[in-house]
Design a protein around this motif. Sequence first.
Motif, short mmCIF file in Angstrom:
data_model
loop_
_atom_site.label_atom_id
_atom_site.label_comp_id
_atom_site.label_asym_id
_atom_site.label_seq_id
_atom_site.Cartn_x
_atom_site.Cartn_y
_atom_site.Cartn_z
N LYS A 13 0.70 -1.34 0.05
CA LYS A 13 -0.10 0.08 0.09
C LYS A 13 1.00 1.38 -0.04
O LYS A 13 0.62 2.26 -0.55
N LYS A 14 2.01 1.24 0.96
CA LYS A 14 2.90 2.32 0.60
C LYS A 14 3.59 2.61 -0.58
O LYS A 14 3.87 3.67 -0.85
N ASN A 15 3.89 1.51 -1.30
CA ASN A 15 4.59 1.56 -2.61
C ASN A 15 3.68 0.92 -3.91
O ASN A 15 4.05 -0.22 -4.10
N PRO A 16 2.55 1.25 -4.14
CA PRO A 16 1.56 0.74 -5.11
C PRO A 16 2.35 0.73 -6.62
O PRO A 16 2.10 -0.16 -7.34
N THR A 17 3.35 1.44 -6.82
CA THR A 17 3.79 1.51 -8.28
C THR A 17 4.99 0.74 -8.43
O THR A 17 5.47 0.75 -9.40
N ALA A 21 3.05 -2.44 -10.32
CA ALA A 21 3.26 -2.10 -11.88
C ALA A 21 4.04 -2.85 -12.74
O ALA A 21 3.88 -3.36 -13.62
N LEU A 22 5.18 -3.45 -11.84
CA LEU A 22 5.99 -4.33 -12.79
C LEU A 22 5.26 -5.48 -12.99
O LEU A 22 5.42 -6.31 -14.30
N SER A 23 4.54 -6.19 -12.28
CA SER A 23 3.68 -7.38 -12.47
C SER A 23 2.72 -7.16 -13.47
O SER A 23 2.53 -8.04 -14.46
N ARG A 24 2.13 -5.77 -13.66
CA ARG A 24 0.99 -5.60 -14.73
C ARG A 24 1.89 -5.50 -15.83
O ARG A 24 1.43 -6.00 -16.96
N ARG A 25 3.14 -4.93 -16.03
CA ARG A 25 3.75 -4.87 -17.15
C ARG A 25 4.28 -6.17 -17.59
O ARG A 25 4.10 -6.56 -18.85
N VAL A 26 4.67 -7.18 -16.69
CA VAL A 26 4.92 -8.50 -17.19
C VAL A 26 3.76 -9.09 -17.95
O VAL A 26 3.92 -9.73 -18.87
N ARG A 27 2.84 -8.93 -17.22
CA ARG A 27 1.40 -9.87 -17.87
C ARG A 27 1.20 -9.29 -18.79
O ARG A 27 0.86 -10.11 -20.01
N TYR A 28 1.11 -8.17 -19.36
CA TYR A 28 1.03 -7.32 -20.70
C TYR A 28 1.80 -7.78 -21.54
O TYR A 28 1.35 -8.20 -22.62
N GLY A 29 3.05 -7.74 -21.26
CA GLY A 29 4.13 -8.21 -22.29
C GLY A 29 3.95 -9.85 -22.66
O GLY A 29 4.08 -10.09 -23.56
N VAL A 30 3.88 -10.49 -21.69
CA VAL A 30 3.91 -12.05 -21.96
C VAL A 30 2.66 -12.29 -22.72
O VAL A 30 2.47 -13.25 -23.56
N LEU A 104 0.13 -18.01 -15.61
CA LEU A 104 1.09 -17.06 -15.12
C LEU A 104 0.19 -15.47 -15.07
O LEU A 104 0.42 -14.85 -14.02
N ALA A 105 -0.70 -15.32 -15.95
CA ALA A 105 -1.43 -14.19 -15.99
C ALA A 105 -2.30 -13.96 -14.28
O ALA A 105 -2.32 -13.02 -13.77
N LEU A 106 -2.67 -15.39 -13.99
CA LEU A 106 -3.39 -15.43 -12.71
C LEU A 106 -2.39 -15.00 -11.64
O LEU A 106 -3.02 -14.29 -10.55
N GLN A 110 -2.55 -11.76 -8.83
CA GLN A 110 -2.39 -11.80 -7.42
C GLN A 110 -1.35 -10.88 -7.12
O GLN A 110 -1.59 -10.30 -5.90
N PHE A 111 -0.13 -10.96 -7.62
CA PHE A 111 1.06 -10.05 -7.17
C PHE A 111 0.60 -8.52 -7.34
O PHE A 111 1.04 -7.77 -6.45
N GLU A 112 -0.27 -8.27 -8.46
CA GLU A 112 -0.64 -6.83 -8.62
C GLU A 112 -1.61 -6.44 -7.21
O GLU A 112 -1.43 -5.22 -6.90
N GLN A 113 -2.28 -7.26 -6.65
CA GLN A 113 -3.10 -7.15 -5.38
C GLN A 113 -2.31 -7.15 -4.18
O GLN A 113 -2.89 -6.94 -3.25
N GLY A 114 -1.00 -7.51 -4.25
CA GLY A 114 -0.32 -7.65 -3.12
C GLY A 114 -0.43 -8.80 -2.37
O GLY A 114 0.40 -9.06 -1.30
N VAL A 115 -0.78 -10.09 -2.99
CA VAL A 115 -0.91 -11.13 -2.58
C VAL A 115 0.17 -12.07 -3.28
O VAL A 115 0.33 -12.22 -4.53
N PHE A 116 1.20 -12.54 -2.47
CA PHE A 116 2.29 -13.54 -2.89
C PHE A 116 2.21 -14.59 -2.38
O PHE A 116 2.39 -15.59 -3.31
#
Length: 201
Positions: A13-17, A21-30, A104-106, A110-116
């Motif tokens: 929550k303190k660092n939402p970007t 953001a990295l997980s989102r870019r990887v998901r879109y790229g793959v 992998l997208a799923l 989860q990573f984008e929502q902070g669930v690891f």
Amino acid sequence: NVTGRFRILLKMKKNPTGPAALSRRVRYGVSGFFVLYLLLTVLGWLAPVPAVQGAVGAGMYELLLQLQSQPFERLAAMPLWQRGLGLALALPALLVLGDAVRQLALVLRQFEQGVFFTPQVARHFRRFAGGLLLGTVLTLLEPTVRGMLFGLLADGTSQLRLVIDITGGDLWTLLLCSVFFALAQILHEGQRLADENSGFI
């Protein structure tokens, strides 16, 4: 265990970007890469055209023709039914790899929502690694099966010629996928044991 997860969520929550953001870019790229790979594979078999130098995807299109072990001149000379058969033989690997990309997208969602570190993430990650390994095996076997069928149809004989063309790079790729799947299996079992132990506390 609960406190550790709560701290991870606070950091997200303190660092939402950051990781999100990295997980989102990887998901879109793959996902985008696989869609392009799928379209160029279908185009290469059903409507082969010479690659236009400088065009978007030209280099990848030429690479796909090389991976299919079918130069453009040979593909263009094939009848449509034979090129359709080649595409049909490539479909199993494409479907398995497509499901691996979906798994992998799923995980990345989860990573984008902070669930690891959850059983669900570990399960999807194991399915992704397994699909990647199976898709790689099917991709390596497909040219051999295709060569057998094309040789049988071209010669018109009842004898099948088995020609296996696997390079050192193919073996390294298979080894890396196997190690990746083994690590995903270890991660899944470790997460399962951690959840079981936390239930006894």
